[in-house]
Every structure is written in C-alpha cells, then in structure tokens.
Motif scaffolding. Structure first.
Motif, PDB file in Angstrom:
ATOM      1  N   CYS A  11      41.912 -13.751  36.524  1.00 25.80           N
ATOM      2  CA  CYS A  11      43.133 -14.222  35.859  1.00 25.80           C
ATOM      3  C   CYS A  11      43.933 -13.020  35.383  1.00 25.80           C
ATOM      4  CB  CYS A  11      42.808 -15.078  34.633  1.00 25.80           C
ATOM      5  SG  CYS A  11      42.172 -16.708  35.052  1.00 25.80           S
ATOM      6  N   CYS A  15      44.113 -17.076  28.469  1.00 31.85           N
ATOM      7  CA  CYS A  15      44.834 -18.076  27.670  1.00 31.85           C
ATOM      8  C   CYS A  15      43.986 -18.369  26.430  1.00 31.85           C
ATOM      9  CB  CYS A  15      45.066 -19.333  28.493  1.00 31.85           C
ATOM     10  SG  CYS A  15      46.025 -18.988  29.974  1.00 31.85           S
ATOM     11  N   CYS A  18      41.102 -21.145  26.637  1.00 33.56           N
ATOM     12  CA  CYS A  18      40.311 -21.313  27.863  1.00 33.56           C
ATOM     13  C   CYS A  18      38.916 -20.701  27.772  1.00 33.56           C
ATOM     14  CB  CYS A  18      41.069 -20.671  29.019  1.00 33.56           C
ATOM     15  SG  CYS A  18      40.175 -20.770  30.573  1.00 33.56           S
TER      16      CYS A  18
HETATM   17  S1  SF4 Z   1      43.704 -21.473  31.615  1.00 29.19           S
HETATM   18 FE1  SF4 Z   1      41.925 -20.129  31.884  1.00 29.19          FE
HETATM   19  S2  SF4 Z   1      41.608 -20.100  34.070  1.00 29.19           S
HETATM   20 FE2  SF4 Z   1      43.692 -20.845  33.764  1.00 29.19          FE
HETATM   21  S3  SF4 Z   1      45.008 -19.026  33.785  1.00 29.19           S
HETATM   22 FE3  SF4 Z   1      44.451 -19.346  31.655  1.00 29.19          FE
HETATM   23  S4  SF4 Z   1      42.634 -18.061  31.362  1.00 29.19           S
HETATM   24 FE4  SF4 Z   1      42.885 -18.318  33.569  1.00 29.19          FE
END
Ligand code: SF4
Length: 376
Positions: A11, A15, A18
């Motif tokens: 990534c 986020c 997450c």
């Molecule tokens: S939600 Fe999780 S898996 Fe999706 S982009 Fe963000 S960090 Fe990556």
C-alpha cells in the motif's frame, strides 16, 4: 465452481482504520510476484472445480505495475480450468487510476473494479488518512466508465466520529447518482493496532452513539433500496445481476484458493491461512518450506461457518440444509433459538429459510452467537 483470491500486500500508506496485511515498501515486489507465481503453480491441485472468479485484493493491487497482474492472471489460466466468462475483480484506489492505467487493466481481462472511495468529502478522507482527493474519487468512476468498465463497485465507510447524517446521506446519493452497479458500505470498526483504535483508547476521539450508527445504517438501506439496489448482504448492495460473484461464493461455502501472504483458502473440509509476513512468505515459498497453517473443520466448526456466512445474506439460512448436513441436534438447536429472534422481529422465517431483518442486521453478531452450538 470455485474462486481464487490473490493478496497483493503493498500500500502507498497506512489508512488509520485498517488492520489488513500490507507493507508500504515495494523493495521486495519482484520477489513477491515470483513467489506468488510459484504458489499458484504448486497449488494447482487444491481446487479441481472450474474457476469462476478471480479476485485481486490486498493491500492495494492498483499500486503495483499492470504487468505483474497480467503475469498472475496468465499463470492462473495455464494452471487451472477457467470458466468461460470468469468475473475478474481488481481492487483499486482512486489515486492510482488514470485513463491509460484503466485501459491497460481492461486489456488484460479485468472486468470488475472495486474502487476504495470511502467518502466524497475531503475532511473524511483526511480523518481516515486516505491518499486520494475528492476529485480523484469522482474521476476514477468517470474514467472507468469511459474506458468501458460495466461492472463497478465502490466502497464507502460510515459510523466514524464526526460523520454527520447529512454528509453521510450526500455520500450515498453521490454513489447512486454515479449509477455504480455495486456498493459495499462498512461501519467503522476499531481494530487492534490501528491509529483510530489508539486514539479512541486515549480518548482523543469518541465513538459515535449506537443510535447514530443505526440511523446511518437505516439511511443507507432505505436510500439504496429505493434507488433499485438489492440489499443482498449486510454491507453489500447491487443492481440486479451485479452481485459480487466472488464474495457470494464465500457466503455460499464455495471453495476458494488464496494466494499470497495472509491469504486464506477453503475447500469445504479444511481452512488454510498463509503466513502474514512478506519476507517470511517469500523465503518459505522460495525454499519450498511450509508457509501456511491448516485447520481441519469438524462438524461444529462447519455448522458455525454456515451460520456466519449464510445468515448475512438475502438467501439466509436453510433449516433443511442444517438438518441434512449437520443432523437433528443442530437442527433442533437452530429452530429453538431462531424462533426467539423471529418473535422479536430480528429474523424473518419463510418456509425453511430464515433471514435477518434490518433490525436484526444491527445486532447480527449477537444473533449469530446465539445460534451457535458451543457445547456438543
Ligand atoms: S484500507 Fe488498508 S489495504 Fe486499503 S489502502 Fe488503506 S491501508 Fe491499504
């Protein structure tokens, strides 16, 4: 029919909500793809059925070059028996999507996009620590249409601190106005190890009230249904004929093979999960060492899996299926406990099938737990 899930563990950034497995460093990208190719070839006998769906999830599949996605698809095609019209989904983030990227993934056979929009408001995107702007979110849908994608799903998040009802309604309406074929809308959960969970524990943010959560869920279901979407799973809505075939497979206990670090596999009798560390996964695959754990599913676990996966959907649970596959004891337990929820208006019974009502969806975890048979 069966499915293949590929976990792309990279990534751009983390986020704040997450807890999926990913790395923000792509140093080992080439080795990772080689390891995944090796895993596909080694596990070609795990599933004998025709492959109906291929799903690139993560992580962020759109964060890596299209060439690698193409290599993985080609390896699957040469090692498995693929259905005539497979659904091939790629999860993509708006910041990665531009016209030429979309043309390239369209050319290699991706026919369904799942775009991580989360919100059409900059303030929300900032709170969630998403990388994209509102403009990129909207353009990602517009450009996907222009390139020819006819099956677009988007993700939205609700139930987080600061999200007012009016803004949430506008997010839903924006999704509807884009005529996306599919919407996945998830209530924020505070997962261990995430920034938002840490902030909550330090009381720097406060969870929204339960009644607000319920209100936002009800706005979602009412508005999506009146726009013609089928509410086919607690968090998922689709126009007719546009259910996620891949995820529906999970809910219907259809076998699937998971490739890549942290990916899970299921064949009806056992579950397998790959190690959730990029370097360990790569090294173990390269040296042909064991990189997964296995659990043989006993009758009780199979029954619990059935309840968890099927009650969430509009197809519900089937008591005939329970009787035939798990026996009289489970059947009796189910009927007695489900009846209480029918009486309270949380479940609806239709012949041998039982479904969650919208009221029941708000307490689905509690209902599922009550239908479990813990002591056999
Ligand atoms: S939600 Fe999780 S898996 Fe999706 S982009 Fe963000 S960090 Fe990556």
């Amino acid at each position: 029919m069966a499915g293949i899930y590929l976990h792309i563990p990279f990534c751009r950034n983390a986020c704040h909500y997450c807890d999926f497995h990913f790395s923000v460093s792509k140093i080992q990208l080439q080795r990772m793809i080689n390891a995944m190719v090796t895993e596909i070839m080694r596990r070609k006998d795990y599933i004998k059925d025709e492959i109906n769906t291929i799903y690139f999830g993560g992580g962020t599949p759109s964060f890596i070059p299209v060439l690698y996605i193409d290599t993985l698809i080609k390896t699957i095609k040469t090692n498995f028996n693929i259905a005539k019209d497979p659904e091939i989904t790629l999860e993509a983030n708006p910041e990665d999507i531009n016209f030429s990227y979309l043309q390239n993934i369209f050319k290699i056979g991706i026919n369904r996009l799942s775009i991580g929009i989360q919100s059409f408001y900059g303030k929300d995107l900032e709170f969630l620590n998403r990388c994209h702007s509102v403009k990129q979110a909207k353009m990602s849908i517009i450009s996907s249409r222009e390139v020819g994608f006819k099956n677009i799903s988007i993700d939205l998040i609700y139930g987080f601190p600061g999200l007012k009802k009016t803004r949430w309604i506008k997010n839903i309406e924006t999704a509807i106005n884009f005529h996306v074929e599919h919407l996945s809308a998830y209530h924020l959960t505070y997962e261990t190890g995430t920034v938002l969970n840490h902030r909550k524990n330090k009381r720097r943010i406060i969870e929204i009230e339960e009644n607000e959560s319920v209100e936002q869920f009800m706005e979602l279901t009412t508005r999506m249904k009146s726009a013609g979407y089928l509410h086919y799973e607690i968090s998922n809505f689709a126009l007719k004929g546009f259910y996620s075939r891949h995820n529906t497979g999970y809910w219907h206990q259809i076998p699937y093979l998971g490739i890549g670090p942290s990916a899970h596999s299921y064949n009806g009798f056992s579950r397998q999960w790959n190690i959730a560390k990029n370097m360990s996964y790569i090294k173990k695959v390269e040296s042909d060492k064991k990189y997964f754990e296995t659990e043989i599913l006993n009758l009780q676990t199979q029954y619990h899996d059935y309840i968890i996966t099927s009650i969430r959907t509009m197809w519900g649970t089937d008591t005939e299926f329970i009787k035939d596959n798990f026996g009289a004891m489970y059947y009796k337990h189910y009927i007695i406990n489900a009846r209480k929820f029918v009486d309270s208006g949380d479940l609806m019974a239709d012949g041998t099938r039982y479904y969650l009502t919208e009221k029941g969806m708000c307490i689905s975890d509690f209902i599922i737990k009550s239908l479990f048979l813990d002591e056999v």
